[in-house]
Design an enzyme around this catalytic site. Structure first.
Site, PDB file in Angstrom:
ATOM      1  N   PHE A  14       5.539  52.671   9.016  1.00 10.73           N
ATOM      2  CA  PHE A  14       5.999  53.393  10.211  1.00 10.73           C
ATOM      3  C   PHE A  14       5.942  54.908  10.019  1.00 10.73           C
ATOM      4  O   PHE A  14       5.388  55.635  10.855  1.00 10.73           O
ATOM      5  CB  PHE A  14       7.432  52.938  10.522  1.00 10.73           C
ATOM      6  CG  PHE A  14       8.051  53.564  11.742  1.00 10.73           C
ATOM      7  CD1 PHE A  14       7.385  53.604  12.959  1.00 10.73           C
ATOM      8  CD2 PHE A  14       9.336  54.090  11.673  1.00 10.73           C
ATOM      9  CE1 PHE A  14       7.983  54.169  14.085  1.00 10.73           C
ATOM     10  CE2 PHE A  14       9.945  54.646  12.788  1.00 10.73           C
ATOM     11  CZ  PHE A  14       9.264  54.691  13.987  1.00 10.73           C
ATOM     12  N   ILE A  15       6.507  55.402   8.916  1.00  8.90           N
ATOM     13  CA  ILE A  15       6.484  56.849   8.665  1.00  8.90           C
ATOM     14  C   ILE A  15       5.066  57.295   8.323  1.00  8.90           C
ATOM     15  O   ILE A  15       4.577  58.310   8.833  1.00  8.90           O
ATOM     16  CB  ILE A  15       7.468  57.226   7.537  1.00  8.90           C
ATOM     17  CG1 ILE A  15       8.921  56.957   7.969  1.00  8.90           C
ATOM     18  CG2 ILE A  15       7.310  58.695   7.144  1.00  8.90           C
ATOM     19  CD1 ILE A  15       9.953  57.142   6.859  1.00  8.90           C
ATOM     20  N   ARG A  35      -2.389  47.741   0.318  1.00 14.04           N
ATOM     21  CA  ARG A  35      -2.509  46.669  -0.676  1.00 14.04           C
ATOM     22  C   ARG A  35      -3.680  45.747  -0.345  1.00 14.04           C
ATOM     23  O   ARG A  35      -4.242  45.115  -1.226  1.00 14.04           O
ATOM     24  CB  ARG A  35      -1.214  45.859  -0.750  1.00 14.04           C
ATOM     25  CG  ARG A  35      -0.137  46.528  -1.596  1.00 14.04           C
ATOM     26  CD  ARG A  35       1.142  45.760  -1.567  1.00 14.04           C
ATOM     27  NE  ARG A  35       1.685  45.656  -0.215  1.00 14.04           N
ATOM     28  CZ  ARG A  35       2.863  45.154   0.094  1.00 14.04           C
ATOM     29  NH1 ARG A  35       3.634  44.672  -0.849  1.00 14.04           N
ATOM     30  NH2 ARG A  35       3.286  45.111   1.335  1.00 14.04           N
ATOM     31  N   VAL A  84       4.348  57.740   0.429  1.00 13.89           N
ATOM     32  CA  VAL A  84       5.289  57.118   1.364  1.00 13.89           C
ATOM     33  C   VAL A  84       5.567  55.674   0.990  1.00 13.89           C
ATOM     34  O   VAL A  84       6.656  55.158   1.242  1.00 13.89           O
ATOM     35  CB  VAL A  84       4.737  57.165   2.811  1.00 13.89           C
ATOM     36  CG1 VAL A  84       5.854  56.942   3.826  1.00 13.89           C
ATOM     37  CG2 VAL A  84       4.031  58.478   3.103  1.00 13.89           C
ATOM     38  N   LYS A 162      15.877  53.572  -4.728  1.00 17.06           N
ATOM     39  CA  LYS A 162      15.430  54.865  -4.197  1.00 17.06           C
ATOM     40  C   LYS A 162      15.912  56.011  -5.089  1.00 17.06           C
ATOM     41  O   LYS A 162      15.187  56.984  -5.315  1.00 17.06           O
ATOM     42  CB  LYS A 162      15.938  55.069  -2.759  1.00 17.06           C
ATOM     43  CG  LYS A 162      15.421  54.059  -1.743  1.00 17.06           C
ATOM     44  CD  LYS A 162      13.910  53.951  -1.696  1.00 17.06           C
ATOM     45  CE  LYS A 162      13.228  55.108  -1.018  1.00 17.06           C
ATOM     46  NZ  LYS A 162      11.780  54.864  -0.794  1.00 17.06           N
ATOM     47  N   PRO A 187      14.864  60.938   4.326  1.00 18.59           N
ATOM     48  CA  PRO A 187      15.270  60.686   5.709  1.00 18.59           C
ATOM     49  C   PRO A 187      16.502  59.790   5.821  1.00 18.59           C
ATOM     50  O   PRO A 187      16.692  58.871   5.011  1.00 18.59           O
ATOM     51  CB  PRO A 187      14.051  59.968   6.324  1.00 18.59           C
ATOM     52  CG  PRO A 187      12.972  60.026   5.299  1.00 18.59           C
ATOM     53  CD  PRO A 187      13.655  60.197   3.979  1.00 18.59           C
TER      54      PRO A 187
END
Length: 345
Positions: A14-15, A35, A84, A162, A187
């Site tokens: 999405f990003i 991938r 990302v 993360k 984000p």
């Protein structure tokens, strides 16, 4: 004059797709990794839906974060890389290493290949999850100076993954980077227009609200930000000299509850009003349910917690000014209606 090449990992996300869209609009050549090349048609579909008519500057190649192969070829000739791609939260995982190891190893692979290929700067998409977890009795907005507490017993493996991945990235730059530059973007909850019915899971919450699947919501506050603004912040972080070595929290600075989100939708889409939740589930009930249902554990760790954030750094250092959260939430819903993901009741 040859276009500067930017490598974007995980191009079907999405990003990532919004970053690719803006890079192409700004005249960059883009090589994106997936991938499997089975994702190539949906990437092209999303870009076309996003108004990109010329895809000649786009190259799609296979490189998997879980394997060493193909990364050196993927980075060859690139001026910048935007990392990302990341393992998404697994709701049913056997152990936390399932989420943490791939995240850390994947970041190291991208940074190693970038350094060896002579890339100038990598922008890493980190997360708010690397900032807020484990801070008890918080009363001031979270900023880039904050890190999630890895010693907190209740930290969710996604937030831990993360945090550890971003820490590993900074450690690599400090000890093995050999001049490679790094900037991270963190984000909060990302909203905004989805570009394909085939790839809309990023905003599943909005879809579930509009379809009447959610009768009551947990008491979870969150910051929200539009994917188009997250993408623009990545591009600013990629080129601005003053962004090197910095983290940037991508947030509007507003904090909304899930009920607030439902109310934004209720006002903007009155035809869906009867579908939208109007009640909040007591915190104790959410925590009790999470004991039997592992998929609720992340939500249970968030109920009733402080979630104010500041975007002062991105505004002042990079002149970044995101659109209001409500506008992003409405854009998400409108795109789902336009693409037929959600049908009117």
């Amino acid at each position: 004059m040859q276009k500067q090449l930017v490598v974007v990992t995980g191009g079907s996300g999405f990003i990532a797709i919004h970053i690719i869209r803006q890079l192409l609009q700004q005249g960059y050549a883009v090589r994106t990794t997936v991938r499997s090349l089975a994702k190539a048609p949906v990437i092209k579909e999303m870009l076309t839906n996003g108004g990109i008519t010329d895809l000649s500057a786009l190259e799609i190649v296979v490189a998997d974060l879980a394997h060493d192969e193909h990364w050196s070829e993927a980075m060859a000739g690139a001026t910048y890389a935007i990392d990302v791609a990341s393992p998404t939260p697994k709701l049913n995982f056997k152990n936390k290493a399932e989420m943490i190891r791939p995240a850390v190893d994947g970041v190291r692979r991208v940074l190693t290949a970038s350094r060896d290929a002579g890339v100038k700067r990598v922008v890493l998409t980190s997360a708010y999850g690397a900032i807020f977890a484990g801070h008890k009795n918080r009363t001031t907005p979270y900023t880039e100076a904050d890190w999630s507490d890895l010693n907190w017993k209740a930290i969710h493996p996604y937030q831990e993954s993360k945090t550890r991945a971003e820490l590993a990235a900074w450690d690599f730059i400090n000890h093995e980077g050999r001049g490679l530059e790094l900037t991270t973007v963190n984000p909060v909850a990302v909203m905004g227009p989805v570009l394909s019915a085939k790839y809309s899971h990023s905003n599943i919450q909005i879809q579930q609200f509009l379809e009447g699947q959610v009768k009551a919501v947990p008491n979870v506050d969150s910051g929200y930000v539009d994917v188009r603004d997250v993408a623009s912040l990545h591009l600013l972080a990629m080129t601005a000299p003053q962004a090197n070595g910095e983290r940037f929290l991508a947030t509007t600075g507003e904090t909304l509850s899930m009920l607030d989100v439902a109310n934004v939708l209720r006002q903007a889409f009155p035809a869906f009003a009867s579908q939208l939740p109007t009640k909040t589930i007591p915190n104790a009930a959410v925590k009790l349910a999470a004991k039997a249902r592992p998929e609720l554990r992340m939500v249970a760790s968030l109920v009733g917690t402080y979630a104010e954030t500041s975007n002062h750094k991105a505004q002042t250092l990079l002149d970044w000014h995101p659109r209001p959260a409500a506008e992003s939430i409405i854009a998400t819903a409108q795109s789902m209606i336009d693409l037929g993901i959600v049908t009117k009741p």
